[in-house]
Design a protein around this motif. Structure first.
Motif, PDB file in Angstrom:
ATOM      1  N   PHE A  41       0.840  -1.106  -0.102  1.00  0.00           N
ATOM      2  CA  PHE A  41      -0.113   0.012  -0.018  1.00  0.00           C
ATOM      3  C   PHE A  41       0.861   1.318   0.109  1.00  0.00           C
ATOM      4  CE2 PHE A  41      -1.630   3.517   2.645  1.00  0.00           C
ATOM      5  CZ  PHE A  41      -2.922   3.787   1.713  1.00  0.00           C
ATOM      6  N   LEU A  42       1.795   1.455   0.969  1.00  0.00           N
ATOM      7  CA  LEU A  42       2.676   2.500   1.022  1.00  0.00           C
ATOM      8  C   LEU A  42       3.604   2.863   0.020  1.00  0.00           C
ATOM      9  CD1 LEU A  42       3.433   2.062   4.834  1.00  0.00           C
ATOM     10  CD2 LEU A  42       2.170   3.779   3.953  1.00  0.00           C
ATOM     11  N   LEU A  43       4.113   1.831  -0.645  1.00  0.00           N
ATOM     12  CA  LEU A  43       5.128   2.319  -1.787  1.00  0.00           C
ATOM     13  C   LEU A  43       4.339   2.811  -2.887  1.00  0.00           C
ATOM     14  CD1 LEU A  43       7.614  -0.829  -1.539  1.00  0.00           C
ATOM     15  CD2 LEU A  43       8.111   1.501  -0.714  1.00  0.00           C
ATOM     16  N   PRO A  44       3.298   2.062  -3.581  1.00  0.00           N
ATOM     17  CA  PRO A  44       2.874   2.930  -4.490  1.00  0.00           C
ATOM     18  C   PRO A  44       2.230   4.313  -4.253  1.00  0.00           C
ATOM     19  CG  PRO A  44       1.919   0.697  -4.386  1.00  0.00           C
ATOM     20  CD  PRO A  44       2.650   0.915  -3.277  1.00  0.00           C
ATOM     21  N   THR A  45       1.715   4.553  -3.156  1.00  0.00           N
ATOM     22  CA  THR A  45       1.362   5.769  -2.563  1.00  0.00           C
ATOM     23  C   THR A  45       2.247   6.857  -2.717  1.00  0.00           C
ATOM     24  OG1 THR A  45      -0.383   4.593  -1.071  1.00  0.00           O
ATOM     25  CG2 THR A  45       0.289   7.041  -0.549  1.00  0.00           C
ATOM     26  N   VAL A  46       3.485   6.385  -2.006  1.00  0.00           N
ATOM     27  CA  VAL A  46       4.566   7.271  -1.968  1.00  0.00           C
ATOM     28  C   VAL A  46       5.180   7.650  -3.386  1.00  0.00           C
ATOM     29  CG1 VAL A  46       6.888   7.865  -1.262  1.00  0.00           C
ATOM     30  CG2 VAL A  46       5.259   6.442   0.289  1.00  0.00           C
ATOM     31  N   ARG A  47       5.105   6.648  -4.298  1.00  0.00           N
ATOM     32  CA  ARG A  47       5.506   6.767  -5.652  1.00  0.00           C
ATOM     33  C   ARG A  47       4.543   7.781  -6.215  1.00  0.00           C
ATOM     34  NH1 ARG A  47       4.028   2.002  -8.985  1.00  0.00           N
ATOM     35  NH2 ARG A  47       1.814   3.233  -8.891  1.00  0.00           N
ATOM     36  N   ASP A  48       3.131   7.740  -5.929  1.00  0.00           N
ATOM     37  CA  ASP A  48       2.088   8.398  -6.726  1.00  0.00           C
ATOM     38  C   ASP A  48       2.418   9.862  -6.361  1.00  0.00           C
ATOM     39  OD1 ASP A  48       1.299   6.600  -8.255  1.00  0.00           O
ATOM     40  OD2 ASP A  48      -0.409   6.188  -6.835  1.00  0.00           O
ATOM     41  N   LEU A  49       2.796  10.160  -4.897  1.00  0.00           N
ATOM     42  CA  LEU A  49       2.874  11.535  -4.189  1.00  0.00           C
ATOM     43  C   LEU A  49       4.179  12.048  -4.934  1.00  0.00           C
ATOM     44  CD1 LEU A  49       2.588  13.544  -2.197  1.00  0.00           C
ATOM     45  CD2 LEU A  49       3.826  12.408  -0.590  1.00  0.00           C
ATOM     46  N   GLN A  50       5.155  11.338  -4.942  1.00  0.00           N
ATOM     47  CA  GLN A  50       6.428  11.951  -5.722  1.00  0.00           C
ATOM     48  C   GLN A  50       6.017  12.498  -7.248  1.00  0.00           C
ATOM     49  OE1 GLN A  50       9.825   9.421  -5.908  1.00  0.00           O
ATOM     50  NE2 GLN A  50      11.052  10.941  -6.843  1.00  0.00           N
TER      51      GLN A  50
END
Length: 324
Positions: free
Chosen positions: A72-81
């Motif tokens: 969950f977290l890794l794609p969320t952070v990637r999308d944020l970036q």
């Protein structure tokens, strides 16, 4: 030590690979170094994340929790970036620019020419790669505005779930032959008539190599040798008679060689333009798509051999050829 995103990437890689060896290869690390990192992460989180067995590793209950949260977290952070990059670019949205990425093909130059003609005040920059996926990833990350790439047959565009793609044109794949090749005088060449040849083409990360091998199998042979190299080297190998080459039908005329259609059009190439719908550049997508299609029409018009072939095969004239 605090838990960091890089730690989650390590845990996810191990879970996906099912072994430390596979994960180390994927991450570009030596296995001892990966084992050391995993031990540090396990100490940080208070327990073992994986159970080791003869067939590899599998997550412990604690490991399953961490893997699930990482998913969950890794794609969320990637999308944020990515969103942050696009937002930062938004401050320049009032000043048009065109950052184009493309694979090695005949259309990128034509697109640059048309954009520079109709928008002389807008800077145009280019980036090329043999990898369609690399170009698409650069658009997703906001480093490029548009991707002009190709896809074999009906294969999907790269990162189709994250970018908008529009078809620019569809071409058959032609064969490049030296001027003195026995088949060079033919209007059309059957693939089976080239069974004993060495071949050359440019590399890619799509399915073209597999589709070519399948087409050869249908024609009753296996290619003796295939040289994957840059465009200039492909042309040279054809000119000196070391190989016959595969190319888009729009490939420009080159001294010392000719291009000829393959009978039955066993291979097709789709030219695609992609962009991110959330990027500032998306508002210029219709303009760039129109310019790309004009570039394709210009490339078709510039090839006497291809124009003659299209006249005999009107199903390609509207860009929607029947399946080969």
């Amino acid at each position: 030590m605090d838990l960091e995103l890089r730690h989650l990437k390590v845990v996810r890689a191990i879970a996906e690979a099912g072994s430390l060896t596979g994960a180390a290869t994927r991450l570009g690390l030596a296995q001892p170094a990966l084992s050391t990192q995993l031990k540090r992460i396990e100490r940080l989180l208070g327990g073992p994340l994986f159970e080791r067995g003869r067939s590899g590793v599998r997550p412990t209950p604690l490991g399953e929790l961490v893997v699930a949260r990482a998913a969950f977290l890794l794609p969320t952070v990637r999308d944020l970036q990515e969103e942050a990059v696009r937002l930062a670019q938004g401050r320049d949205a009032g000043t048009d620019r065109f950052r184009l990425g493309g694979t090695h093909g005949p259309l990128l130059g034509g697109l640059v020419d048309r954009l520079a003609t109709v928008r002389p005040d807008a800077p145009v920059s280019t980036c090329t790669s043999w990898s369609e996926g690399e170009i698409a990833e650069s658009v997703v990350r906001g480093r490029l505005d548009f991707a002009l790439v190709g896809a074999c047959g009906e294969s999907p565009a790269p990162l189709a779930d994250r970018l908008v793609w529009r078809e620019v044109g569809v071409d058959p794949v032609f064969v490049m032959l030296a001027n003195d090749h026995p088949q060079a005088a033919r209007e059309e060449v059957a693939l089976s008539e080239l069974a004993g040849e060495a071949w050359t083409d440019v590399p890619g990360d799509g399915c073209f190599a597999d589709c070519f091998a399948a087409a050869c199998a249908r024609a009753g042979f296996t290619p003796a040798r295939v040289y994957e190299t840059d465009t200039a080297s492909c042309v040279h190998l054809v000119q000196v008679g070391r190989a016959v080459g595969l190319c888009r039908a729009t490939f420009p005329t080159t001294p010392g060689m000719v291009t000829r259609p393959l009978a039955g059009a066993p291979l097709r190439w789709r030219h695609l333009l992609g962009w991110h719908e959330g990027a500032p550049a998306a508002r210029r997508a219709a303009e760039v798509a129109a310019a790309a299609r004009a570039a394709h029409r210009g490339a078709v018009a510039g090839s006497t051999t291809y124009r003659r072939w299209r006249e005999a095969h009107p199903e390609f004239a509207d860009g929607s050829p029947a399946a080969a």
